[in-house]
Write a protein that holds these residues in place. Structure first.
Motif, PDB file in Angstrom:
ATOM      1  N   GLU A 191      27.260  47.307  45.132  1.00 60.78           N
ATOM      2  CA  GLU A 191      26.212  47.802  44.233  1.00 60.78           C
ATOM      3  C   GLU A 191      26.448  47.413  42.777  1.00 60.78           C
ATOM      4  OE1 GLU A 191      28.046  50.019  46.201  1.00 60.78           O
ATOM      5  OE2 GLU A 191      26.641  49.813  47.856  1.00 60.78           O
ATOM      6  N   GLY A 192      27.721  47.216  42.410  1.00 61.30           N
ATOM      7  CA  GLY A 192      28.044  46.916  41.020  1.00 61.30           C
ATOM      8  C   GLY A 192      29.517  47.108  40.735  1.00 61.30           C
ATOM      9  N   ILE A 193      29.898  48.338  40.369  1.00 62.27           N
ATOM     10  CA  ILE A 193      31.282  48.611  39.992  1.00 62.27           C
ATOM     11  C   ILE A 193      31.653  50.036  40.376  1.00 62.27           C
ATOM     12  CG2 ILE A 193      30.561  49.213  37.649  1.00 62.27           C
ATOM     13  CD1 ILE A 193      33.184  48.115  36.612  1.00 62.27           C
ATOM     14  N   THR A 194      32.876  50.185  40.878  1.00 65.25           N
ATOM     15  CA  THR A 194      33.430  51.503  41.194  1.00 65.25           C
ATOM     16  C   THR A 194      34.591  51.746  40.245  1.00 65.25           C
ATOM     17  OG1 THR A 194      32.809  51.300  43.513  1.00 65.25           O
ATOM     18  CG2 THR A 194      34.530  52.900  42.987  1.00 65.25           C
ATOM     19  N   VAL A 195      34.611  52.936  39.652  1.00 61.55           N
ATOM     20  CA  VAL A 195      35.621  53.255  38.644  1.00 61.55           C
ATOM     21  C   VAL A 195      36.343  54.546  39.027  1.00 61.55           C
ATOM     22  CG1 VAL A 195      35.996  53.839  36.220  1.00 61.55           C
ATOM     23  CG2 VAL A 195      34.260  52.145  36.840  1.00 61.55           C
ATOM     24  N   PHE A 196      37.657  54.479  38.933  1.00 58.43           N
ATOM     25  CA  PHE A 196      38.499  55.662  39.082  1.00 58.43           C
ATOM     26  C   PHE A 196      39.287  55.807  37.789  1.00 58.43           C
ATOM     27  CE2 PHE A 196      37.973  53.865  43.305  1.00 58.43           C
ATOM     28  CZ  PHE A 196      37.563  54.959  44.041  1.00 58.43           C
ATOM     29  N   PHE A 197      39.405  57.023  37.296  1.00 59.96           N
ATOM     30  CA  PHE A 197      40.219  57.221  36.098  1.00 59.96           C
ATOM     31  C   PHE A 197      40.958  58.541  36.208  1.00 59.96           C
ATOM     32  CE2 PHE A 197      35.920  58.656  35.013  1.00 59.96           C
ATOM     33  CZ  PHE A 197      36.152  59.938  34.551  1.00 59.96           C
ATOM     34  N   ARG A 198      42.061  58.598  35.444  1.00 67.09           N
ATOM     35  CA  ARG A 198      42.825  59.838  35.384  1.00 67.09           C
ATOM     36  C   ARG A 198      43.345  60.042  33.975  1.00 67.09           C
ATOM     37  NH1 ARG A 198      48.714  59.398  36.841  1.00 67.09           N
ATOM     38  NH2 ARG A 198      49.199  57.192  36.640  1.00 67.09           N
TER      39      ARG A 198
END
Length: 116
Positions: free
Chosen positions: A76-83
């Motif tokens: 779909e585009g971009i997947t982001v994980f952050f902490r």
């Protein structure tokens, strides 16, 4: 997010870290909700992921919070994980400050000065 940075998912952890409820973000353009983030590394890196098709890991600082960000290309585009890594960054700074202080202000060995 899709290729136009329309957010399709925002979990409870993201709500707590960033302080924005999913209702305020789902279906909206990321940069429209966070216009001040356009000047941050996230903006450049997210575009780079879309253009290159390569994942990236980086650190960013937003609204008083240090984040470790992992961004991956998706269908779909971009997947982001952050902490939130604010505590680690604070500990790193204290350690560096202590090192610098010791480097420039070493303890004097008084015995060697007195000649004993």
């Amino acid at each position: 997010m899709d290729r136009n940075f329309i957010v399709s998912y925002w979990n409870r952890a993201a709500e707590e870290i960033i302080g924005v409820k999913r209702e305020e973000l789902i279906g909206k353009n990321l940069w429209g909700v966070f216009p001040d983030a356009v000047s941050l590394p996230s903006y450049t890196h997210y575009h780079k992921v879309l253009e290159s098709g390569q994942s990236i890991t980086f650190e960013d600082y937003y609204d008083g919070i240090w984040l470790e960000v992992n961004a991956y290309p998706s269908e779909e585009g971009i997947t982001v994980f952050f902490r939130d890594i604010s505590l680690r960054k604070e500990a790193d700074k204290r350690l560096l400050d202590a090192f610098e202080e010791k480097k420039y202000h070493p303890r004097t060995n008084y015995r060697s000065i007195r000649g004993t």
